[in-house]
Enzyme design. Structure first.
Site, PDB file in Angstrom:
ATOM      1  N   ASP A 149       0.572 -70.884 -27.341  1.00 54.66           N
ATOM      2  CA  ASP A 149       0.909 -69.524 -26.933  1.00 54.66           C
ATOM      3  C   ASP A 149      -0.315 -68.624 -27.093  1.00 54.66           C
ATOM      4  O   ASP A 149      -1.231 -68.927 -27.874  1.00 54.66           O
ATOM      5  CB  ASP A 149       2.034 -68.968 -27.821  1.00 54.66           C
ATOM      6  CG  ASP A 149       3.338 -69.746 -27.632  1.00 54.66           C
ATOM      7  OD1 ASP A 149       3.489 -70.415 -26.593  1.00 54.66           O
ATOM      8  OD2 ASP A 149       4.186 -69.671 -28.548  1.00 54.66           O
TER       9      ASP A 149
HETATM   10  N1  URA Z   1       5.187 -73.764 -30.827  1.00 57.55           N
HETATM   11  C1  URA Z   1       5.155 -72.456 -30.502  1.00 57.55           C
HETATM   12  O1  URA Z   1       6.131 -71.753 -30.668  1.00 57.55           O
HETATM   13  N2  URA Z   1       4.016 -71.962 -30.027  1.00 57.55           N
HETATM   14  C2  URA Z   1       2.879 -72.686 -29.866  1.00 57.55           C
HETATM   15  O2  URA Z   1       1.853 -72.155 -29.425  1.00 57.55           O
HETATM   16  C3  URA Z   1       2.943 -74.039 -30.206  1.00 57.55           C
HETATM   17  C4  URA Z   1       4.091 -74.562 -30.689  1.00 57.55           C
END
Ligand code: URA
Length: 242
Positions: free
Chosen positions: A109
């Site tokens: 993310d």
């Molecule tokens: N899980 C999430 O919520 N975000 C990420 O970036 C990776 C795993």
């Protein structure tokens, strides 16, 4: 390597993943590049990778068809090759590396930090990300509220994240709000949704491993380096397992 009969010297060394084009040009100018024992100062010279022995700063260059880069992802960058609104992780790489078809192997993310692997090896990336490969990904996390023993058990055995029950995973708490979680799958926003499923909220998330590769903690946020030969081999070997 089939079909490669001649190649630019600088491209050959850059693709081997040991230096950028600018570094090769500088080293060649200073006599640091040899072809069959002869110093070659023009980085644009052509070589035959099947026959010629190339040395860069005294070290023989082994031809690698693919390039692998480790990046310590900072906050605020999206893990795709282009985006209309936000800077992508690609913009953290030098121009040379932006031109050889690299892409992120898996997504993080925008506000998640840490280990990203970028490669132009599509088939390997595909294998490593395939659900049946169950490649381990370990994350360091912080949550807003304390995690109870029963929350930990729920997270480990599987929680519903909106119609999907997560696969068993491993959680190791450092104290009641900080810990590590190791997943063998990678659903969209998975860890954040898992925290939400136990009425909690992720406030910090950093990936620290991807399969056999560990984040090099000497890289600052936004810094990158090539995977070492050992790391490349470990990743390629992991791709062969299911
Ligand atoms: N899980 C999430 O919520 N975000 C990420 O970036 C990776 C795993």
């Amino acid at each position: 390597m089939k079909g490669v009969t001649h190649l630019r010297l600088d491209k050959f060394i850059v693709d081997a993943g040991i230096a950028s084009r600018t570094e090769v040009a500088r080293a060649a100018k200073n006599g640091g590049v040899t072809v069959n024992g002869e110093v070659v100062r023009r980085a644009g010279s052509h070589i035959d990778p099947l026959i010629d022995v190339i040395k860069y700063c005294g070290r023989e260059v082994v031809y690698r068809e693919f390039t692998y880069v480790m990046l310590n992802k900072p906050e605020g960058y999206v893990s795709s090759t282009d985006d209309d609104k936000s800077p992508t992780v690609m913009t953290l790489l030098p121009d040379d590396l932006q031109r050889i078809g690299l892409f992120p192997c898996g997504r993080l993310d925008k506000n998640t930090l840490g280990l990203m692997i970028l490669t132009n090896n599509g088939p390997l990336s595909h294998k490593l990300l395939a659900p049946k490969s169950h490649v381990d990904k370990k994350y360091r996390f912080t949550v807003k509220f304390p995690i109870s023993e029963s929350d930990k058990e729920s997270l480990e055995s599987g929680v519903d994240i909106g119609g999907y029950v997560t696969a068993p995973c491993h959680v190791e708490m450092l104290d009641d709000t900080n810990g590590y979680i190791t997943l063998t799958e990678g659903k969209y926003h998975q860890i954040k949704l898992m925290a939400k499923a136990v009425k909690n909220q992720i406030t910090y998330l950093e990936r620290v491993t991807f399969g056999p590769i560990e984040l090099d903690t000497s890289l600052s946020r936004g810094e990158w380096r090539y995977l070492t030969e050992g790391e490349q081999t470990a990743l390629e070997e992991r791709g062969k397992r299911n």
